[in-house]
Motif scaffolding. Structure first.
Motif, PDB file in Angstrom:
ATOM      1  N   GLU A   1       1.032  -1.094   0.104  1.00 42.84           N
ATOM      2  CA  GLU A   1      -0.137  -0.043   0.001  1.00 42.84           C
ATOM      3  C   GLU A   1       0.851   1.211  -0.005  1.00 42.84           C
ATOM      4  O   GLU A   1       1.923   1.148   0.743  1.00 42.84           O
ATOM      5  N   ASP A   2       0.500   2.298  -0.952  1.00 47.78           N
ATOM      6  CA  ASP A   2       1.397   3.549  -0.947  1.00 47.78           C
ATOM      7  C   ASP A   2       2.688   3.220  -1.226  1.00 47.78           C
ATOM      8  O   ASP A   2       3.654   3.835  -0.620  1.00 47.78           O
ATOM      9  N   LYS A   3       2.955   2.080  -1.981  1.00 48.69           N
ATOM     10  CA  LYS A   3       4.395   1.982  -2.635  1.00 48.69           C
ATOM     11  C   LYS A   3       5.251   1.260  -1.391  1.00 48.69           C
ATOM     12  O   LYS A   3       6.376   1.143  -1.531  1.00 48.69           O
ATOM     13  N   VAL A   4       4.587   0.684  -0.369  1.00 50.83           N
ATOM     14  CA  VAL A   4       5.499   0.155   0.706  1.00 50.83           C
ATOM     15  C   VAL A   4       4.989  -1.306   1.053  1.00 50.83           C
ATOM     16  O   VAL A   4       3.539  -1.731   1.348  1.00 50.83           O
ATOM     17  N   HIS A   5       5.678  -2.299   1.138  1.00 51.54           N
ATOM     18  CA  HIS A   5       5.220  -3.660   1.740  1.00 51.54           C
ATOM     19  C   HIS A   5       6.030  -3.727   3.042  1.00 51.54           C
ATOM     20  O   HIS A   5       7.195  -3.611   3.151  1.00 51.54           O
ATOM     21  N   ARG A   6       5.203  -4.012   4.038  1.00 52.58           N
ATOM     22  CA  ARG A   6       5.784  -4.092   5.499  1.00 52.58           C
ATOM     23  C   ARG A   6       5.743  -5.510   5.629  1.00 52.58           C
ATOM     24  O   ARG A   6       5.011  -6.301   5.363  1.00 52.58           O
ATOM     25  N   THR A   7       6.855  -5.914   6.723  1.00 49.92           N
ATOM     26  CA  THR A   7       7.100  -7.447   6.904  1.00 49.92           C
ATOM     27  C   THR A   7       5.938  -7.725   7.737  1.00 49.92           C
ATOM     28  O   THR A   7       6.115  -9.117   8.015  1.00 49.92           O
ATOM     29  N   THR A   8       5.045  -7.149   8.116  1.00 52.20           N
ATOM     30  CA  THR A   8       4.036  -7.423   8.945  1.00 52.20           C
ATOM     31  C   THR A   8       2.957  -8.252   8.076  1.00 52.20           C
ATOM     32  O   THR A   8       2.191  -9.226   8.670  1.00 52.20           O
ATOM     33  N   ASP A   9       3.122  -8.155   6.684  1.00 48.98           N
ATOM     34  CA  ASP A   9       2.534  -9.098   5.735  1.00 48.98           C
ATOM     35  C   ASP A   9       1.017  -8.715   5.640  1.00 48.98           C
ATOM     36  O   ASP A   9       0.179  -9.855   5.479  1.00 48.98           O
ATOM     37  N   TYR A  10       0.633  -7.564   5.820  1.00 47.28           N
ATOM     38  CA  TYR A  10      -0.825  -7.153   5.521  1.00 47.28           C
ATOM     39  C   TYR A  10      -1.425  -7.861   4.492  1.00 47.28           C
ATOM     40  O   TYR A  10      -0.645  -7.792   3.271  1.00 47.28           O
ATOM     41  N   ARG A  11      -2.338  -8.199   4.185  1.00 46.37           N
ATOM     42  CA  ARG A  11      -3.114  -8.933   2.949  1.00 46.37           C
ATOM     43  C   ARG A  11      -3.980  -8.018   2.384  1.00 46.37           C
ATOM     44  O   ARG A  11      -5.034  -8.344   2.189  1.00 46.37           O
ATOM     45  N   SER A  12      -3.648  -6.512   2.143  1.00 48.83           N
ATOM     46  CA  SER A  12      -4.386  -5.698   1.792  1.00 48.83           C
ATOM     47  C   SER A  12      -3.639  -4.815   0.835  1.00 48.83           C
ATOM     48  O   SER A  12      -2.387  -4.692   1.133  1.00 48.83           O
TER      49      SER A  12
END
Length: 189
Positions: A51-62
């Motif tokens: 989202e917003d050009k960021v993948h966080r390693t919390t690995d949200y599936r949205s």
């Protein structure tokens, strides 16, 4: 006195050389932990969302879905994040939230990106279909779930040997994948 001076200068030069060589090897060893240089072609090793050009390693599936084996170009990395260029030119930041991932940035790099695509022929046709959609279905192996969903955050799933893996759907909601004999038994929404 002249021999002493020569010996002192020779010793000092040798020590400086040893110090410089060891410093360079430490730097090289440190930078080589992420085995990519600017412009290198890499492949995602599991599907992920950003989202917003960021993948966080919390690995949200949205957010925007990025399938496994997406070809990306390595841009740069530091202790907290990795930057890659997506096929459409988007700069994607992979942000490590270490307290949730349980990994340093080098571990995140090696599990998220690879120099070769993931061999999907090792999975059944049903698993391959689910992997390509970034979904999980009963009967899938643990390996196929990782390729399909990525790694569950370690603060909720401390070991992959367990029979319950908790993933974050979004900031507020989770779901649990239940395994029996290393195959998905059910998914608790």
């Amino acid at each position: 006195m002249r021999n002493f001076s020569k010996l002192f200068i020779l010793t000092l030069t040798t020590l400086c050389g040893i110090f410089m060589a060891s410093s360079q090897s430490l730097i090289a060893a440190d930078t080589n932990t992420i085995s990519a240089g600017k412009g290198d072609k890499l492949y995602t090793q599991f599907s992920l969302f950003y989202e917003d050009k960021v993948h966080r390693t919390t690995d949200y599936r949205s957010g925007t879905f990025l399938p496994v084996n997406t070809e990306v170009i390595f841009v740069k990395a530091n202790k907290r994040e990795i930057h890659v260029a997506l096929p459409d030119g988007t700069d994607l930041k992979i942000e490590n939230v270490e307290k949730y991932s349980g990994e340093n940035i080098n571990g995140i790099f090696h599990r998220t990106l690879g120099k070769t695509p993931v061999d999907l022929t090792r999975f059944s046709a049903k698993e391959k279909t689910s992997i390509e959609a970034g979904e999980v279905e009963p009967g899938m192996s643990k390996d196929s779930v990782i390729v399909s969903l990525g790694y569950p955050p370690k603060h909720q799933t401390p070991t992959l040997k367990g029979n319950q893996w908790r993933y974050w759907r979004n900031t507020f909601g989770t779901f649990v994948v239940h395994f029996e004999d290393d195959k998905v038994k059910s998914v608790e929404q």
